[in-house]
Scaffold this motif. Structure first.
Motif, short mmCIF file in Angstrom:
data_model
loop_
_atom_site.label_atom_id
_atom_site.label_comp_id
_atom_site.label_asym_id
_atom_site.label_seq_id
_atom_site.Cartn_x
_atom_site.Cartn_y
_atom_site.Cartn_z
N SER A 166 -7.02 -30.09 13.92
CA SER A 166 -6.90 -31.52 14.24
C SER A 166 -6.68 -32.36 12.99
CB SER A 166 -8.16 -32.00 14.98
OG SER A 166 -9.32 -31.82 14.18
N SER A 167 -7.35 -31.99 11.90
CA SER A 167 -7.18 -32.72 10.65
C SER A 167 -5.78 -32.51 10.08
CB SER A 167 -8.22 -32.27 9.62
OG SER A 167 -9.53 -32.56 10.06
N PHE A 168 -5.32 -31.27 10.10
CA PHE A 168 -3.97 -30.99 9.60
C PHE A 168 -2.91 -31.66 10.47
CE2 PHE A 168 -5.90 -27.09 7.56
CZ PHE A 168 -5.67 -27.53 6.26
N PHE A 169 -3.16 -31.71 11.77
CA PHE A 169 -2.21 -32.35 12.68
C PHE A 169 -2.07 -33.83 12.36
CE2 PHE A 169 -0.94 -34.56 16.53
CZ PHE A 169 0.14 -33.79 16.97
N LYS A 170 -3.19 -34.50 12.13
CA LYS A 170 -3.15 -35.92 11.78
C LYS A 170 -2.41 -36.12 10.46
CE LYS A 170 -7.51 -37.00 14.14
NZ LYS A 170 -8.92 -37.42 13.94
N TYR A 171 -2.67 -35.23 9.50
CA TYR A 171 -2.04 -35.35 8.19
C TYR A 171 -0.52 -35.18 8.26
CZ TYR A 171 -0.86 -34.18 3.34
OH TYR A 171 -0.29 -34.15 2.08
N LEU A 172 -0.07 -34.28 9.11
CA LEU A 172 1.35 -33.97 9.20
C LEU A 172 2.08 -34.69 10.34
CD1 LEU A 172 1.30 -30.12 8.48
CD2 LEU A 172 2.13 -31.93 6.97
N ALA A 173 1.36 -35.51 11.09
CA ALA A 173 1.97 -36.18 12.25
C ALA A 173 3.20 -36.99 11.85
CB ALA A 173 0.95 -37.06 12.95
N PHE A 174 3.05 -37.88 10.87
CA PHE A 174 4.21 -38.68 10.46
C PHE A 174 5.25 -37.85 9.73
CE2 PHE A 174 6.43 -41.19 7.22
CZ PHE A 174 7.18 -42.01 8.07
N PRO A 175 4.86 -37.00 8.75
CA PRO A 175 5.88 -36.19 8.07
C PRO A 175 6.74 -35.36 9.02
CG PRO A 175 3.84 -36.11 6.85
CD PRO A 175 3.54 -36.82 8.14
N VAL A 176 6.15 -34.85 10.09
CA VAL A 176 6.90 -34.00 11.02
C VAL A 176 7.63 -34.83 12.08
CG1 VAL A 176 6.73 -32.19 12.78
CG2 VAL A 176 5.37 -32.04 10.68
N PHE A 177 6.86 -35.63 12.83
CA PHE A 177 7.48 -36.39 13.92
C PHE A 177 8.29 -37.57 13.40
CE2 PHE A 177 3.80 -34.29 15.87
CZ PHE A 177 4.44 -33.62 16.90
N GLY A 178 7.97 -38.04 12.19
CA GLY A 178 8.76 -39.10 11.58
C GLY A 178 10.18 -38.64 11.29
N GLN A 179 10.33 -37.37 10.88
CA GLN A 179 11.67 -36.83 10.65
C GLN A 179 12.48 -36.85 11.94
OE1 GLN A 179 12.04 -33.17 8.20
NE2 GLN A 179 9.81 -33.29 7.99
N LEU A 217 11.90 -38.70 14.64
CA LEU A 217 12.12 -40.09 15.04
C LEU A 217 13.27 -40.69 14.25
CD1 LEU A 217 11.31 -42.65 16.59
CD2 LEU A 217 9.65 -43.12 14.75
N GLY A 218 13.31 -40.44 12.96
CA GLY A 218 14.38 -40.96 12.12
C GLY A 218 15.74 -40.44 12.54
N THR A 265 18.68 -42.76 14.19
CA THR A 265 19.97 -42.79 13.50
C THR A 265 21.11 -42.40 14.43
OG1 THR A 265 18.93 -42.27 11.38
CG2 THR A 265 21.30 -41.89 11.55
N LEU A 266 20.93 -41.29 15.15
CA LEU A 266 21.97 -40.82 16.06
C LEU A 266 22.15 -41.78 17.24
CD1 LEU A 266 21.25 -36.98 16.14
CD2 LEU A 266 23.02 -38.20 14.87
N LEU A 267 21.05 -42.34 17.73
CA LEU A 267 21.14 -43.27 18.85
C LEU A 267 21.90 -44.53 18.45
CD1 LEU A 267 20.37 -44.01 21.74
CD2 LEU A 267 18.22 -44.96 20.85
N ALA A 268 21.58 -45.05 17.26
CA ALA A 268 22.28 -46.24 16.78
C ALA A 268 23.77 -45.96 16.59
CB ALA A 268 21.66 -46.72 15.48
N ALA A 269 24.09 -44.80 16.01
CA ALA A 269 25.49 -44.44 15.80
C ALA A 269 26.21 -44.22 17.11
CB ALA A 269 25.57 -43.18 14.94
N PHE A 270 25.53 -43.61 18.09
CA PHE A 270 26.13 -43.34 19.39
C PHE A 270 26.44 -44.64 20.16
CE2 PHE A 270 25.41 -42.71 24.01
CZ PHE A 270 26.48 -41.86 24.28
N ILE A 304 13.22 -44.02 7.72
CA ILE A 304 12.08 -43.34 8.33
C ILE A 304 12.17 -41.84 8.08
CG2 ILE A 304 10.94 -42.75 10.51
CD1 ILE A 304 11.72 -45.53 11.53
N PHE A 305 13.36 -41.29 8.27
CA PHE A 305 13.56 -39.86 8.04
C PHE A 305 13.28 -39.49 6.58
CE2 PHE A 305 16.33 -36.48 6.45
CZ PHE A 305 15.89 -35.42 7.22
#
Length: 311
Positions: free
Chosen positions: A24-37, A39-40, A44-49, A85-86
């Motif tokens: 749970s601690s590692f998940f919180k630590y990596l939540a943005f680094p992983v899911f932020g990529q 999301l970014g 980006t693709l949605l805006a371009a599309f 964000i990415f």
């Protein structure tokens, strides 16, 4: 303080235990680094599309879209938030390669991990050297990607597997010296190091990702997530691709939904691989401590701050 195991299997098991007891601690630590990529990339693709879909109408209406340079400038501006964000998430993920190593000391003492900023500071305050380390590793990866160098690259990769541990635990080493020190540590322990690499690779790059994919497909979560992706996939020249496939012996046919599910499945596997970075880092940090007889030179001030915050 927990004793560091000696054998590959014992370190593998110890790493798994430390990782999942602090998941749970590692998940919180990596939540943005992983899911932020992700999301970014999606933003980006949605805006371009959306921009590309409406561009013909904008061109007809004229205005600033009469200028070819302005068309690309607008595209850059609307995709910039997603790219930012990415980039931020990707950098944080790269920093985690070093930061998680310093957490092993606390994990061995108390079985817990805490004060992520303190451990992250060990890496971010040496940003120049860390970027240099990644640059050399990236250069090595590019050269090793050529088929003629695959065998030698694989051998060297085993010798260089501890470069991030050396960088974290021996701050006096330059990026190039990290590669040299890693090779020296692995020398005489190549087979055992390769064995640990195979175990970690099989578990975190294949078994766990495929298990999660099967579970998500069974619960139809992949199908649900594929629905919005199908809108994008439906814009691809699927009919032309199927015509080409009809000429093959299998005559396999694809659909937009099939492509959408494959995209979702790929991203799902990527998430699992990224979230298991702590497991790999813990095992390699333990392996470094097992093979390296010199005292590690972690910043005592920062480690003390991390320990005091837990209390």
């Amino acid at each position: 303080m927990a004793k560091i195991k000696d054998s590959v299997w014992e370190i593998f098991g110890q790493g798994i235990k430390l990782y999942f007891t602090n998941f749970s601690s590692f998940f919180k630590y990596l939540a943005f680094p992983v899911f932020g990529q992700i999301l970014g990339i999606v933003l980006t693709l949605l805006a371009a599309f959306l921009y590309a879909s409406n561009l013909p109408k904008f061109i007809v209406e004229g205005g600033i879209f009469d200028n070819f340079s302005m068309i690309f400038l607008v595209l850059f501006i609307i995709t910039l938030p997603g790219l930012f964000i990415f980039a931020k998430a990707f950098w944080d993920y790269l920093v985690a390669y070093g930061a998680i190593n310093s957490m092993v000391e606390n994990l061995l003492k108390s079985g817990k991990v805490y004060d992520f900023p303190a451990h992250t500071e060990l890496i971010t305050r040496r940003t120049g050297g860390f970027i240099g380390l990644w640059f050399l590793f990236g250069l090595f990866t590019i050269v090793g990607a050529f088929p003629l160098f695959w065998v030698i690259a694989l051998i060297l990769f085993v010798y260089f597997v501890l470069i991030f541990q050396v960088f974290t635990f021996e701050p006096d080493k330059s990026p190039l010296e990290c590669f040299v020190k890693s090779a020296l540590i692995i020398k005489g322990n190549f087979a055992r190091t390769l064995g640990l690499m195979v175990l970690l690779g099989a578990l975190t790059y294949w078994i766990l990702p495929e298990t999660v994919k099967i579970l998500f497909e069974t619960m139809n979560i992949v199908g649900i997530l594929a629905v919005p992706v199908d809108i994008w996939a439906n814009q691809l020249p699927i009919d032309e691709m199927n015509k080409m496939l009809l000429q093959t012996p299998t005559a396999y046919q694809i659909t937009s939904l099939l492509i959408a599910k494959a995209v979702v499945s790929t991203f799902l596997g990527y998430v699992v691989i990224c979230l298991t970075l702590p497991l790999r880092s813990i095992c390699w940090a333990l392996w470094y401590k097992n093979l390296n007889k010199a005292e590690m030179k972690l910043d005592k001030r920062i480690l003390s701050r991390a320990e005091s915050s837990e209390k």
